[in-house]
Design an enzyme around this catalytic site. Sequence first.
Site, short mmCIF file in Angstrom:
data_model
loop_
_atom_site.label_atom_id
_atom_site.label_comp_id
_atom_site.label_asym_id
_atom_site.label_seq_id
_atom_site.Cartn_x
_atom_site.Cartn_y
_atom_site.Cartn_z
N GLU A 79 22.17 58.26 57.81
CA GLU A 79 23.16 59.30 57.54
C GLU A 79 24.51 58.60 57.38
O GLU A 79 25.12 58.19 58.36
CB GLU A 79 23.20 60.31 58.69
CG GLU A 79 21.90 61.09 58.89
CD GLU A 79 21.58 62.03 57.75
OE1 GLU A 79 22.50 62.30 56.93
OE2 GLU A 79 20.44 62.50 57.65
N CYS B 60 31.90 62.61 58.02
CA CYS B 60 31.15 62.10 56.87
C CYS B 60 31.04 63.14 55.76
O CYS B 60 30.92 62.79 54.58
CB CYS B 60 29.78 61.63 57.29
SG CYS B 60 28.77 62.90 58.09
#
Length: 486
Positions: A213, A250
């Site tokens: 991720e 993110c």
Amino acid sequence: MTDDHDIRRSVEELRLTFKSGKTRSGDWRKAQLRAILRLVHENEDTLFRLLELELGKHPVESYRDEIGVIKKSADHALACIDQWMSPKKGWLPLVFFPASRKVLSEPLGVVLIIGSWNFPITLTLDPLIGAISAGNAVVLKPSELSPNCASFLANVLPSYLDPKAVKVIEGGREVAKQLLEYKWDKIFFTGSPKVGRIVMAAAAKNLTPVTLELGGKCPVIFDSLPNSDLKVAVKRVATGKWGACAGQACIGIDYVIVEHKFASTLIEQLKKTIKIFYGDDMKNLKNHSKIINKNHFDRLTSFLEDPAVANCIVYGGSFDDTSLIIEPTILLDPPLDAEIMNEEIFGPLLPIITVDNIEESVEFVNSKPKPLALYAFTKNENFKKRILAETSSGSVTFNDAMIQFVCDDLPFGGVGQSGFGRYHGKYSFDTFSHEKAVLERSFYFELEPRHPPWSRFKLEFLRCAYNYNYVGMLLLFLGLKRVSKS
């Protein structure tokens, strides 16, 4: 814990626990999930304090992005785990008769989860929920950049979860390097693409499956909107950029693309919203997180040291290196070759890029690596279809930002440089499971044409079988269908 002997002993204990079959039990899995719920409930005030100390997060932000997320995920897993664990049975073609088939979800084994500092509770415990739901034994490696939260997990988690099946190992790069030298059944990593490459290289030595991720420059395509929709959209942009760990996320907004003629309207509305949400200057800043440490702070302020970039600031630009706070900052059309437009910003600086026609945004987005998330504010259905058809990203959200992260029914993950693999809800369970195919047949009714010696009859029979042409197969058996000579 940094001693390699201690790490080895912990991993060996986890393997013994997994080998015992203890973690496969549905009751065990549910007990651990309930323990996670007790953990966040009984330590809510402590977590509020630690997240404020570590990142300057307001308690409401901490609940929205951390504690609430974990509670929701654990509740969802508890409600669904029996269904997730149950064998999936289904139809088989008649040619397999008599037979049955099912798919069994089985745990992978002993897995390593490496968390991130920006959401130190969510990005550590949320993957853990998936790993436990799937029946694995787990090593958690929290980020050393949020040491207070890492210490909390290391000291408190063992009193809630089974310490023989879930272990927390603290430490910095050296400990991470030691952990990556071990053979794991799965590695789940959240962090930067740079470190992701190191993780993947280490995993390749043992052919260990990985979920990465990562992140990237997540764009907003901002189409022209009527005034009522504009105000709502700007609120969502302001929260998606500055309201989640001051842009250190993110899936946070990295930059906005808008038409020239609409840019001034957007900027003025953003300014108004920033003042309402976060205050009107550095002295009155509120509801706004700080930068994690001096290194990241210096990296962000270095973007603004470029005179060509500094000249583009239309709002904000102030910072305090003592408190590690950078105020919400808007830049209009910074040079496209500047560092700020070619690196993930991961902070409270928002470039606004103007185009003549919003349709040009598709080409602009495609000129950069595939982002973890793409956001588009538009009511144009044809434009939505074009964005979906012509761009590639981990996810696409229309007319909102970041909210997809808390939807358990959507997979969360990247593509290309923004990562690969996915989790959340059932997708988390699947990420930490192996789907074992099981086919069971009877000894009755053998199809002889599958065995040698070969003949034209058997070839014709197999042609019918692979086409599921059962009438043709029957006619062949009865001698009523001519065998082809070709």
